[in-house]
Design an enzyme around this catalytic site. Structure first.
Site, short mmCIF file in Angstrom:
data_model
loop_
_atom_site.label_atom_id
_atom_site.label_comp_id
_atom_site.label_asym_id
_atom_site.label_seq_id
_atom_site.Cartn_x
_atom_site.Cartn_y
_atom_site.Cartn_z
N ASP A 100 34.91 -0.92 -36.52
CA ASP A 100 35.33 0.61 -36.89
C ASP A 100 33.99 1.37 -36.82
O ASP A 100 33.01 0.83 -36.75
CB ASP A 100 36.23 0.52 -38.23
CG ASP A 100 35.44 -0.11 -39.43
OD1 ASP A 100 34.17 0.42 -39.42
OD2 ASP A 100 35.92 -0.83 -40.27
N TYR A 101 34.36 2.52 -37.19
CA TYR A 101 33.37 3.62 -37.11
C TYR A 101 32.19 3.34 -37.75
O TYR A 101 31.15 3.52 -37.39
CB TYR A 101 34.03 5.05 -37.39
CG TYR A 101 33.21 6.21 -37.28
CD1 TYR A 101 33.02 6.91 -36.16
CD2 TYR A 101 32.65 6.90 -38.21
CE1 TYR A 101 32.13 8.08 -35.86
CE2 TYR A 101 31.98 7.98 -38.05
CZ TYR A 101 31.60 8.64 -36.99
OH TYR A 101 30.82 9.68 -36.99
#
Length: 247
Positions: free
Chosen positions: A116-117
């Site tokens: 994820d980010y």
């Protein structure tokens, strides 16, 4: 349409879905869907039969664009924070592909799995659709090692619960192994093969912790040793063979 699979010289033939996959379009399973949908032509004729074999030198086109078998590329990236693990970033966000220079890798590669980010660490990118699909399949049980930094010290009994399994909104989730790192109870090492979305953050959140930092430091036999954050390397043939032997 001519049935290429009836040709006697099978050594010069290749499955159409493999040709499409090796051209960097998608994995074989998705290639079968493209074939069935009528998007693929061979020597100017639409082919919709899954399992069709074609000559290696046939002219294959996807929506009118001629495909060419690419050199297979295997890249290991040490992902920094602030990048999305997609081919195109939503709302103009930077993607991990922005870190790979076209000067060194002109082939169309894509990530195997996701980080994820805000998660950092090891990410494999390739245009080998077959390997990507096999590595991503739950049956492959590829182990990933994470370094987790929590907002508060973890309780010893929670380490056991993580291994026994927690019932989350999408089912049972558990890690393979877990241990405190460097005698600091806010830092935990986690080995897991499960690939559910944001699974580590959700498991710790279920137990009342916030994950301040999450770094993937190992993927199968691969490590991010000697790969600075934001940099990448081509995998050597031996490392690729070991990955393929896993699945």
């Amino acid at each position: 349409m001519e049935d290429y699979s009836s040709k006697p010289c099978l050594s010069s033939l290749i499955r159409l879905n493999k040709f499409i996959s090796n051209a960097g379009v998608c994995a074989r399973r998705e290639a079968d869907q493209l074939i069935q949908s009528g998007c693929i032509t061979v020597n100017g004729t639409v082919v919709q039969k899954v399992g069709t074999r074609i000559p290696i030198d046939a002219v294959v086109a996807y929506k009118g664009v001629t495909l060419h078998i690419e050199k297979l590329r295997y890249i290991l990236l040490n992902k920094p924070r602030g990048y999305v693990t997609t081919v195109q970033g939503p709302e103009g966000r930077k993607t991990v592909l922005d870190l790979i220079s076209k000067r060194y890798c002109a082939e169309r590669i894509y990530p195997v799995g996701r980080l994820d980010y805000d998660t950092t660490g090891l990410l494999l990118l390739t245009n080998d659709g077959d390997l990507a699909r096999k590595l991503s399949h739950p049956a492959s049980r590829v182990e990933k090692l994470y370094h987790v930094v929590l907002n508060k010290p973890i309780q010893v009994e929670h380490l056991q619960l993580l291994q026994e399994g927690l019932l989350l909104e999408d089912g049972l989730a558990k890690v393979d192994r877990v241990a405190i790192v460097a005698q600091d109870p806010t830092q935990v090492g986690v080995v897991i093969h499960m690939g559910k979305n944001r699974i580590i953050r959700r498991m710790f959140g279920h137990l009342g912790y916030l994950v301040d930092k999450l770094d993937r430091v190992g993927y199968a036999h691969l490590t991010k040793q000697r790969i600075p954050r934001g940099k990448w390397i081509f995998l050597k043939d031996q490392a690729v063979r070991r990955l393929k032997n896993l699945v």
